[in-house]
Design an enzyme around this catalytic site. Structure first.
Site, PDB file in Angstrom:
ATOM      1  N   HIS A 110     -50.665  15.324 -27.543  1.00 52.10           N
ATOM      2  CA  HIS A 110     -51.779  15.238 -28.490  1.00 52.10           C
ATOM      3  C   HIS A 110     -51.667  13.961 -29.309  1.00 52.10           C
ATOM      4  CE1 HIS A 110     -53.078  19.289 -27.609  1.00 52.10           C
ATOM      5  NE2 HIS A 110     -51.811  19.612 -27.585  1.00 52.10           N
ATOM      6  N   ALA A 158     -44.627  27.979  -9.328  1.00 54.66           N
ATOM      7  CA  ALA A 158     -43.995  28.032  -7.999  1.00 54.66           C
ATOM      8  C   ALA A 158     -42.537  28.462  -8.130  1.00 54.66           C
ATOM      9  CB  ALA A 158     -44.106  26.672  -7.309  1.00 54.66           C
ATOM     10  N   HIS A 386     -59.335  14.002 -12.348  1.00 48.95           N
ATOM     11  CA  HIS A 386     -60.207  15.092 -12.801  1.00 48.95           C
ATOM     12  C   HIS A 386     -61.308  14.431 -13.607  1.00 48.95           C
ATOM     13  CE1 HIS A 386     -61.633  18.726 -14.736  1.00 48.95           C
ATOM     14  NE2 HIS A 386     -60.753  19.467 -14.081  1.00 48.95           N
ATOM     15  N   GLU A 399     -62.856  22.601 -15.688  1.00 53.60           N
ATOM     16  CA  GLU A 399     -63.979  22.642 -14.753  1.00 53.60           C
ATOM     17  C   GLU A 399     -64.828  23.898 -14.958  1.00 53.60           C
ATOM     18  OE1 GLU A 399     -62.981  21.038 -10.930  1.00 53.60           O
ATOM     19  OE2 GLU A 399     -63.394  22.994 -10.068  1.00 53.60           O
ATOM     20  N   ARG A 402     -68.108  23.636 -16.816  1.00 51.72           N
ATOM     21  CA  ARG A 402     -69.302  23.360 -15.991  1.00 51.72           C
ATOM     22  C   ARG A 402     -69.645  24.572 -15.148  1.00 51.72           C
ATOM     23  NH1 ARG A 402     -67.166  18.966 -12.666  1.00 51.72           N
ATOM     24  NH2 ARG A 402     -65.232  19.431 -13.743  1.00 51.72           N
ATOM     25  N   ARG A 423     -64.302  17.115  -7.362  1.00 46.26           N
ATOM     26  CA  ARG A 423     -63.803  16.256  -8.441  1.00 46.26           C
ATOM     27  C   ARG A 423     -63.846  14.779  -8.115  1.00 46.26           C
ATOM     28  NH1 ARG A 423     -58.690  20.015  -9.886  1.00 46.26           N
ATOM     29  NH2 ARG A 423     -59.981  21.580 -10.882  1.00 46.26           N
ATOM     30  N   HIS A 523     -54.943  13.935 -12.519  1.00 49.61           N
ATOM     31  CA  HIS A 523     -54.829  15.378 -12.715  1.00 49.61           C
ATOM     32  C   HIS A 523     -53.861  16.030 -11.734  1.00 49.61           C
ATOM     33  CE1 HIS A 523     -55.982  19.343 -13.972  1.00 49.61           C
ATOM     34  NE2 HIS A 523     -56.413  19.676 -12.774  1.00 49.61           N
ATOM     35  N   HIS A 524     -53.911  15.612 -10.474  1.00 50.92           N
ATOM     36  CA  HIS A 524     -53.097  16.311  -9.467  1.00 50.92           C
ATOM     37  C   HIS A 524     -52.590  15.304  -8.441  1.00 50.92           C
ATOM     38  CE1 HIS A 524     -51.964  20.153  -7.563  1.00 50.92           C
ATOM     39  NE2 HIS A 524     -52.034  19.461  -6.436  1.00 50.92           N
ATOM     40  N   ARG A 563     -57.936  18.118  -3.917  1.00 51.35           N
ATOM     41  CA  ARG A 563     -57.747  19.567  -4.103  1.00 51.35           C
ATOM     42  C   ARG A 563     -58.942  20.192  -4.808  1.00 51.35           C
ATOM     43  NH1 ARG A 563     -56.373  22.637  -8.260  1.00 51.35           N
ATOM     44  NH2 ARG A 563     -55.508  21.004  -9.614  1.00 51.35           N
TER      45      ARG A 563
HETATM   46  P1  FAD Z   1     -45.102  22.817 -12.531  1.00 54.41           P
HETATM   47  O1  FAD Z   1     -45.827  23.938 -13.109  1.00 54.41           O
HETATM   48  O2  FAD Z   1     -45.410  21.454 -13.007  1.00 54.41           O
HETATM   49  O3  FAD Z   1     -43.562  23.145 -12.763  1.00 54.41           O
HETATM   50  C1  FAD Z   1     -42.560  22.254 -12.374  1.00 54.41           C
HETATM   51  C2  FAD Z   1     -41.375  22.469 -13.287  1.00 54.41           C
HETATM   52  O4  FAD Z   1     -40.241  21.817 -12.726  1.00 54.41           O
HETATM   53  C3  FAD Z   1     -41.587  21.860 -14.670  1.00 54.41           C
HETATM   54  O5  FAD Z   1     -41.335  22.821 -15.655  1.00 54.41           O
HETATM   55  C4  FAD Z   1     -40.573  20.725 -14.719  1.00 54.41           C
HETATM   56  O6  FAD Z   1     -40.052  20.470 -15.994  1.00 54.41           O
HETATM   57  C5  FAD Z   1     -39.497  21.225 -13.771  1.00 54.41           C
HETATM   58  N1  FAD Z   1     -38.683  20.148 -13.200  1.00 54.41           N
HETATM   59  C6  FAD Z   1     -39.118  18.968 -12.700  1.00 54.41           C
HETATM   60  N2  FAD Z   1     -38.086  18.238 -12.250  1.00 54.41           N
HETATM   61  C7  FAD Z   1     -36.968  18.981 -12.473  1.00 54.41           C
HETATM   62  C8  FAD Z   1     -35.587  18.756 -12.237  1.00 54.41           C
HETATM   63  N3  FAD Z   1     -35.138  17.607 -11.701  1.00 54.41           N
HETATM   64  N4  FAD Z   1     -34.707  19.716 -12.587  1.00 54.41           N
HETATM   65  C9  FAD Z   1     -35.121  20.885 -13.164  1.00 54.41           C
HETATM   66  N5  FAD Z   1     -36.428  21.129 -13.431  1.00 54.41           N
HETATM   67  C10 FAD Z   1     -37.338  20.190 -13.075  1.00 54.41           C
HETATM   68  N6  FAD Z   1     -54.665  24.535 -10.875  1.00 54.41           N
HETATM   69  C11 FAD Z   1     -55.391  25.625 -10.566  1.00 54.41           C
HETATM   70  O7  FAD Z   1     -55.313  26.127  -9.454  1.00 54.41           O
HETATM   71  N7  FAD Z   1     -56.193  26.191 -11.502  1.00 54.41           N
HETATM   72  C12 FAD Z   1     -56.325  25.680 -12.746  1.00 54.41           C
HETATM   73  O8  FAD Z   1     -57.036  26.233 -13.567  1.00 54.41           O
HETATM   74  C13 FAD Z   1     -55.619  24.504 -13.083  1.00 54.41           C
HETATM   75  N8  FAD Z   1     -55.751  23.920 -14.280  1.00 54.41           N
HETATM   76  C14 FAD Z   1     -54.977  22.837 -14.601  1.00 54.41           C
HETATM   77  C15 FAD Z   1     -55.052  22.291 -15.869  1.00 54.41           C
HETATM   78  C16 FAD Z   1     -54.218  21.236 -16.224  1.00 54.41           C
HETATM   79  C17 FAD Z   1     -54.319  20.635 -17.610  1.00 54.41           C
HETATM   80  C18 FAD Z   1     -53.306  20.712 -15.283  1.00 54.41           C
HETATM   81  C19 FAD Z   1     -52.405  19.566 -15.633  1.00 54.41           C
HETATM   82  C20 FAD Z   1     -53.239  21.250 -14.009  1.00 54.41           C
HETATM   83  C21 FAD Z   1     -54.070  22.308 -13.660  1.00 54.41           C
HETATM   84  N9  FAD Z   1     -54.008  22.873 -12.395  1.00 54.41           N
HETATM   85  C22 FAD Z   1     -54.742  23.982 -12.103  1.00 54.41           C
HETATM   86  C23 FAD Z   1     -53.004  22.417 -11.441  1.00 54.41           C
HETATM   87  C24 FAD Z   1     -51.792  23.358 -11.484  1.00 54.41           C
HETATM   88  O9  FAD Z   1     -51.577  23.772 -12.814  1.00 54.41           O
HETATM   89  C25 FAD Z   1     -50.515  22.714 -10.958  1.00 54.41           C
HETATM   90  O10 FAD Z   1     -50.738  22.055  -9.755  1.00 54.41           O
HETATM   91  C26 FAD Z   1     -49.464  23.787 -10.723  1.00 54.41           C
HETATM   92  O11 FAD Z   1     -49.331  24.580 -11.876  1.00 54.41           O
HETATM   93  C27 FAD Z   1     -48.130  23.186 -10.366  1.00 54.41           C
HETATM   94  O12 FAD Z   1     -47.191  24.217 -10.404  1.00 54.41           O
HETATM   95  P2  FAD Z   1     -45.706  23.933  -9.956  1.00 54.41           P
HETATM   96  O13 FAD Z   1     -44.945  25.175 -10.202  1.00 54.41           O
HETATM   97  O14 FAD Z   1     -45.682  23.337  -8.613  1.00 54.41           O
HETATM   98  O15 FAD Z   1     -45.210  22.782 -10.955  1.00 54.41           O
HETATM   99  O1  MEZ Z   2     -57.586  23.722 -10.416  1.00 50.60           O
HETATM  100  C1  MEZ Z   2     -57.731  23.063 -11.431  1.00 50.60           C
HETATM  101  O2  MEZ Z   2     -57.110  22.019 -11.630  1.00 50.60           O
HETATM  102  C2  MEZ Z   2     -58.700  23.513 -12.447  1.00 50.60           C
HETATM  103  C3  MEZ Z   2     -59.507  24.706 -12.145  1.00 50.60           C
HETATM  104  C4  MEZ Z   2     -58.798  22.803 -13.540  1.00 50.60           C
HETATM  105  C5  MEZ Z   2     -59.854  23.043 -14.506  1.00 50.60           C
HETATM  106  O3  MEZ Z   2     -60.697  22.149 -14.615  1.00 50.60           O
HETATM  107  O4  MEZ Z   2     -59.854  24.090 -15.151  1.00 50.60           O
END
Ligand code: FAD
Ligand code: MEZ
Length: 591
Positions: A110, A158, A386, A399, A402, A423, A523-524, A563
């Site tokens: 922020h 994940a 995005h 999104e 909208r 997007r 964004h991704h 995506r």
């Molecule tokens: P992350 O959730 O990023 O988690 C990865 C974790 O690994 C982090 O906590 C990080 O600190 C940790 N890490 C990294 N490196 C290391 C290391 N070396 N050692 C230990 N820990 C480590 N997708 C949708 O489908 N719907 C949505 O509504 C949506 N909205 C979104 C809004 C925003 C603002 C953003 C940024 C993304 C959005 N996405 C959305 C995309 C989605 O949130 C992400 O792609 C998804 O959550 C990724 O999940 P992940 O578990 O792979 O990684």
């Molecule tokens: O999948 C996304 O990244 C998503 C739905 C983001 C959003 O605009 O809310």
């Protein structure tokens, strides 16, 4: 008794004119109240780092013992509560570090530079950094300090899904998270999770098919996706939602996302953000299953045996330093690289100066860790912008705003594309407008349907007026009244004659009216570690790397070149679970 003491101590500081912040740090403030043992384990202070766990478990319990949990501390007078909106119940020490000046996590994203007692409000924490190869080497030489079946790297959706699934499959699991709090990008997810064939869709009478889900994802990805991965995502998406619900999540609200032909994006009822809710659910589920979740623990190396099988990892703990932990399986769930400027500049130079919606943790560590041991990468150069990140901020305007009904107009107040397009197309179209930014415009009907919009208002991002004419005046959008009238006509007729928007759930008729400035930002990251349908990582020859699994944004292949909204969270659940189950199976069979 401790609470009573605390109240009087704080009152004393406040009465002294709030002078505490200047030369007293949080630890000093507490030692004036008592002694080191008010925070730390008694009697072992000579070698303090050995008595503090990386997660600062004892210290955080002490904070809570005096101050209460977050729910007890929540302040009704706050316009906007960051814990409720996205952080959840995280460690107190995530922000309130005691001996070093605290660096506020909030200020990394922020731009309002929040103040906190004892803190250096302007400091920004850096998450990508040099890994100390000498320390890594020594840790490997010393040998493992601990052995488990499965190591999960990363505490986003994940990672948690993998850890819980591995544990349910009978494995002994540990999850390492580099940040002081879990959640990653997952806890910022706003819109929802896509799924086909759910009871929620049936209840609303929405006809959908696995085939349509897969086709939409392929079309959105410019047909560069791995169709086998897409098929699995579509087939197992409903089960993913059911699994989250079985862990305690609520996914009862449904809406449509860009590029999807029907409403299939699920989120909590009332339209709250999906990510914080899922992360809260997963944190509790991991806790209930006694899965050790170690924050402040960055994995900096995947260690292989001579025969190239997995030996474990080297983890860099905030207090414990560098140590090797042994395991037969490792799951990489480290997220994407949207906040790693160097990687973006290298793989997608045209985007290097763009803002990013991502959490500061998204620094691409998993790509580096996997590449170093010979993993192959897929579509690594594909980065998604995005279209609607709050202009001059890092805040995503979801999104779903909208999807639920907002229109998008240029700085003259004219629409220029269907708001529900994909997007990449929406971002390109905004960048072609004369000021390279746009406005989303909506009314009170939308605010009632979407809780998260209140958050944007509290962050001061919304322009607001009682009539469309007034809104046009304060935002300088001269053609807005004409545009709104035309849109209302299309909405009533159910046909968007200007841009063929397929779904127009709301018109613009109920004051107050709102507008928010938006521009495209990173964004991704669609590309990453190459995996097969078992979430097994592939090497440069496309052979399985035994014992190494990956899921979520660290992987490539599923989303192709673009995506669709809602498919990433689905990915983290479907493939996170698969990675965890298969990692457990591999490790247990090896025993
Ligand atoms: P992350 O959730 O990023 O988690 C990865 C974790 O690994 C982090 O906590 C990080 O600190 C940790 N890490 C990294 N490196 C290391 C290391 N070396 N050692 C230990 N820990 C480590 N997708 C949708 O489908 N719907 C949505 O509504 C949506 N909205 C979104 C809004 C925003 C603002 C953003 C940024 C993304 C959005 N996405 C959305 C995309 C989605 O949130 C992400 O792609 C998804 O959550 C990724 O999940 P992940 O578990 O792979 O990684
Ligand atoms: O999948 C996304 O990244 C998503 C739905 C983001 C959003 O605009 O809310």
């Amino acid at each position: 008794m401790r609470k009573a003491y605390l109240v009087s101590a704080i009152a004393a500081v406040l009465l002294s004119g709030g002078a505490m912040a200047k030369d007293v740090n949080l630890a000093k403030f507490h030692s004036d109240m008592g002694d080191c043992q008010s925070c730390h384990v008694e009697g072992k202070l000579k070698d303090i780092n050995k008595t503090i766990t990386d997660s600062q478990t004892h210290e955080n319990a002490q904070c809570r013992d005096c101050h209460g949990g977050y729910s007890e501390l929540a302040n009704d007078k706050l316009h906007f509560d960051p814990h409720t909106s996205h952080l959840g119940e995280i460690n107190c020490t995530s922000c309130h570090t005691a001996h070093a000046k605290p660096e506020l996590t909030c200020n990394n994203c922020h731009n309002f530079e929040m103040e906190m007692p004892f803190a250096n409000s302007k400091a920004k924490k850096k998450w990508d950094g040099d890994w100390n190869q000498e320390q890594i080497r020594k840790a490997i030489e010393r040998g493992p300090v601990e052995t488990v079946d499965v190591i999960v790297v990363g505490g986003g959706s994940a990672g948690f899904n993998a850890a819980i699934s591995a544990k349910e499959a009978g494995a002994n699991v540990v999850l390492f998270e580099k940040a002081p709090y879990t959640g990653g990008n997952s806890m910022l997810a706003a819109g929802g999770i896509n799924a086909v064939g759910t009871p929620q869709q049936k209840k609303k009478g929405i006809e959908d098919k696995v085939k349509w889900y897969a086709e939409d994802a392929m079309k959105g990805g410019r047909y560069q996706n791995d169709p086998k991965l897409v098929q699995i995502l579509a087939e197992e998406s409903a089960e993913a939602v059911a699994w989250l619900e079985s862990l305690g999540a609520n996914m009862d609200d449904l809406k449509r996302s860009g590029g999807a032909r029907v409403e299939r994006t699920h989120r909590p009822s009332g339209g709250a953000s999906v990510g914080p809710h899922i992360i809260d659910t997963l944190r509790k589920a991991a806790d209930k299953r006694d899965i050790p979740v170690r924050v402040n623990s960055r994995v900096e190396k995947i260690v292989l045996n001579d025969d190239k099988s997995i030996a474990g990892v080297v983890v860099h703990g905030r207090h414990s330093g560098y140590n090797m932990v042994a395991a037969d399986s490792v799951v990489l769930a480290t997220g994407g690289y949207g906040m790693n400027k160097q990687m973006v500049a290298y793989y997608r130079p045209t985007m290097k100066d763009m803002t990013s919606s991502n959490n500061v943790t998204a620094t691409g560590d998993g790509v580096l860790l996997a590449k170093e041991i010979g993993a192959s990468m897929t579509d690594i150069d594909w980065v998604q912008a995005h279209p609607t990140i709050g202009k001059d901020s890092r805040i995503l305007i979801s999104e779903t705003v909208r999807g639920v009904g907002a229109i998008m107009v240029n700085t003259d107040g004219q629409r220029f594309i269907s708001e529900l397009t994909t997007r990449d197309r929406a971002s390109d179209a905004i960048l072609k407008q004369k000021d390279q930014y746009a406005w989303l415009v909506f009314d009170e009907q939308l605010v009632k349907k979407k809780k998260m919009v209140r958050g944007y208002e509290h962050l001061g991002m919304l322009s607001k007026a009682n009539t469309i004419e007034e809104l046009a005046k304060i935002t300088n959008m001269k053609d807005l009244p004409k545009t709104a009238a035309a849109y209302n006509k299309y909405q009533a007729a159910g046909k968007d004659e200007a841009f063929g928007r397929e779904d127009m759930p709301l018109n613009l008729s109920k004051p107050p009216y709102y507008a928010v400035k938006v521009a495209p930002g990173i964004h991704h990251t669609m590309g990453g570690v190459a995996v097969d349908t078992d979430a097994n990582v592939l090497n440069l020859q496309s052979w399985k790397m035994d014992g190494l699994y990956a899921a979520g944004e660290v992987t490539g292949g599923l989303h192709g070149y673009n995506r669709l909204g809602g498919n990433a969270i689905a990915d983290t659940v479907v493939f996170g679970r698969k990675a965890g189950e298969n990692a457990a199976k591999f490790a247990l069979e090896k025993k």
